[in-house]
Design an enzyme around this catalytic site. Sequence first.
Site, short mmCIF file in Angstrom:
data_model
loop_
_atom_site.label_atom_id
_atom_site.label_comp_id
_atom_site.label_asym_id
_atom_site.label_seq_id
_atom_site.Cartn_x
_atom_site.Cartn_y
_atom_site.Cartn_z
N ASP A 276 0.87 -1.16 0.00
CA ASP A 276 0.00 0.00 0.00
C ASP A 276 0.92 1.23 0.00
O ASP A 276 2.12 1.12 0.27
CB ASP A 276 -0.89 -0.04 1.24
CG ASP A 276 -1.79 1.18 1.34
OD1 ASP A 276 -2.37 1.59 0.32
OD2 ASP A 276 -1.89 1.74 2.45
N ASP B 281 0.07 5.17 1.08
CA ASP B 281 -0.05 6.07 2.23
C ASP B 281 -0.15 5.27 3.53
O ASP B 281 -1.00 4.38 3.66
CB ASP B 281 -1.30 6.94 2.09
CG ASP B 281 -1.27 7.79 0.82
OD1 ASP B 281 -0.89 8.96 0.91
OD2 ASP B 281 -1.62 7.26 -0.26
N ASP C 30 -1.56 -1.02 5.78
CA ASP C 30 -1.84 -0.57 7.15
C ASP C 30 -3.33 -0.41 7.42
O ASP C 30 -3.73 0.27 8.36
CB ASP C 30 -1.12 0.76 7.42
CG ASP C 30 -1.77 1.93 6.68
OD1 ASP C 30 -2.08 2.95 7.32
OD2 ASP C 30 -1.98 1.82 5.45
#
Length: 222
Positions: free
Chosen positions: A12, A14, A171
Amino acid sequence: MSTRRTEAVLFDLDGTLIDSAPDLGAAADQMRTERGLPSLPLARYRPMAGAGARGMLGVAFGITPEAPDFPLLREEFFVKYESRMLLNTQVFEGVAELVEALKASGLQWGVVTNKSERFTVPLTRAMALFESARAIVSGDTTPHAKPHPEPLFEAARRLGVAPEHCVYVGDDERDMMAGRAAGMRTVAATYGYMGEQAEVARWEADAAIASPMELLQWLKQA
């Protein structure tokens, strides 16, 4: 523990590779102050940075995507973020070293994000980290965004690697859902935006890491 061969690692963006919360939060906070509302500290915005416009506008104005004026506010936010998205965004500590170690191990790597190409393309082109990324898939590259697995399938196709030989690191719970649906092993990055407040154990990830370099140890063991 799975003993499947790992040929590629997908991340991922950000909250996993880069900390874009300062610029995302500043864009939303500018909208607040321009409307005569008091500024909010970055600490209020940071936990929701992984949710993009939805998260930032939710913090700034308590608004949800179902609100009639959300589309207009979202576009205003996009314009403000677009003008400043490289001012204070940085690569998380340890990520550059992790990428170098993956390359030295002969592993390919890439990015699968829900951020639209409007932002992903100029951002990744401007940051040296991404020069060696073999695939960068945005939220609008395919007809679906995460938690749908199609963006991960597209990244695997670009790498020429079967999904089952990829690991996906993110995250957010949506990352783990997308990874599982694609048949990839999943790793939760608890140093990201959602780690501290989220019930990571419920994400059903194959592993959790508290720092980027911990991924290397897990890959060696797995």
